[in-house]
Scaffold this motif. Structure first.
Motif: not given
Lengths: 141, 286
Positions: A104, A129, A99, A139-141, A101-102
């Motif tokens: 990252q 992305k 996963k 992808l984590e929002d 993160t934004v």
């Protein structure tokens, strides 16, 4: 008289681990360039990057000299490194391997920005992305 | 696996890949034990040591890519025999004047400037021709620090040029080592060419595993990442003599880090020189 550019070529090599083995030896040798000098310079300049693959664009001149610039590693490699993954998913649609993160994604986009054909950080993040999705990374929002 | 592949030293895997997908394809391929990749027109040439290629079949490549949307075609699996790929460049080598006293020249060159010491060095894909600033700076330091009868170590010897110079200048014993197979053959040839067989001993060895003997001086034209962890062992090797360590292969940007690491290991910095973007340094065991 200024020396004339004869051409350029691109290699992707493990940081700090170049040798005269292929692809370096044959690529430099067939152009009559001093591959050993490239090996010395490439390894000195990339040794701190671990075992990441680093692209190098080599420009060579009429007097058999050369210069090179280093590019940022492939985006998929940066994502794998960031998440500590050995590789992407074998089935990205079904099996998720990590996963991102934004923050990252933004960090990777900034690192790749100079090499990407895009004019904003947002579009670079979209590309990160896209690559992440194709590797089975959510992808984590 | 064909016998040609099994007998080869290296294998080139040629993959047809659209150029705009090179980055993504290399990302996927990076999980394989590859040596490197050359980009051509809509084609990636991935090089492997033949021993590492044993498990890599066209089927495995297709499996790697089948879940991606990258169109990939295996074009060719090509065996490659090791050879001196630097030979064209080496033919163009000219004598290099290192100092007032020392010239490095290939064996075939007749037009050699007059000098007290002429080192005959044919490189055969090994490092140390005098063309690189690090070799020239190290040679000048060696001239300055060789004492008659001293014991030397040349770490990462390449062509053997530094070891041979130390021997010519009066060192009694020089251990020259390198982990590179090419250097093994080439260094031995150059030792013979310069008639210093009685002084210089060559060994193919890895710097991280070789037990370093006691020495009076060490020359190490390596890389930052090899030098940093090895300073304590260099120091140990110079314990008894309180001798000198000469290092190069270091970029100017890494100067402070290298000097700090050497000093932390028990050395005192005596001199640092630079040429272009490279430095060479002299440390004394405290």
């Amino acid at each position: 008289m200024a020396k004339k550019v004869m051409g350029s070529f691109k290699l992707q090599l493990k940081a700090g681990a170049a040798t005269m083995a292929p692809p370096v030896g044959p690529a430099f040798g067939q152009r009559g360039l001093n591959g050993m000098e490239f090996v010395k310079q490439f390894n000195a300049k990339t040794a701190q990057e671990g075992d990441t693959i680093i692209p190098a664009v080599i420009t060579f001149y009429s007097d058999k000299s050369f210069t090179f610039i280093l590019k940022s590693p492939p985006m998929a490699v940066l994502i794998q490194k960031k998440l500590g993954l050995p590789r992407g998913s074998a089935e990205p649609n079904k099996a998720k391997v990590g996963k991102l993160t934004v923050a990252q994604a933004e960090e990777i986009a900034k690192k790749k920005m100079a090499d990407l054909n895009c004019d904003s950080l947002e579009s670079a993040i979209s590309m990160v992305k896209g690559t992440a999705r194709s590797m089975g990374v959510t992808l984590e929002d | 696996m064909t016998s040609a592949i099994l007998e080869a030293d290296y294998v080139n895997l040629r993959l047809g890949v659209p150029e705009e997908r090179f980055d993504d394809a290399v990302g996927i391929l990076s999980s394989l034990p590859l040596l490197g990749v050359e980009e051509r027109f809509d084609e990636l040439v991935i090089s492997f040591k033949s021993a590492d290629f044993a498990e890599i079949t066209p089927e495995r490549i297709h499996i790697l890519f089948e879940s991606s949307d990258i169109p990939v075609e295996v074009l060719q699996i090509e065996p490659v025999k090791a050879q001196n790929w630097n030979v064209e460049f080496e033919k163009s080598l000219q004598p290099v004047t290192v100092s007032e006293r020392v010239v490095i020249a290939p064996s075939w060159s007749d037009d050699v400037p007059k000098a007290g010491i002429v080192l005959r060095i044919d490189p055969k894909m090994s490092f140390g021709t005098g063309y690189h600033p690090t070799t020239r700076m190290m040679c000048r330091f060696i001239e300055q620090y060789v004492r008659s009868g001293s014991r030397w170590i040349d770490a990462g010897t390449g062509t053997g040029v530094l070891a041979i110079l130390a021997a010519k200048l009066g060192a009694a014993k020089v251990l020259a080592f390198d982990n590179d197979e090419w250097a093994a053959e080439n260094c031995a040839e150059n030792i013979g060419r310069n008639s210093v067989e009685a002084v210089v001993e060559y060994m193919q060895a890895d710097i991280f595993t070789l037990e370093l003997p006691a020495a009076d001086c060490i020359a190490a034209n390596l890389y930052r990442n090899l030098l940093l962890p090895t300073f304590p062992r260099f120091r140990q090797s110079l314990d008894e003599s309180g001798g000198i360590l000469l290092v190069s292969g270091v970029l100017v940007y890494d100067r402070d880090e290298i000097c700090a690491a050497a000093e932390a290991a028990g050395f005192r910095t005596l001199a640092v020189e630079s040429e272009g973007e490279w430095i060479a340094a002299v440390f004394e065991a405290e």
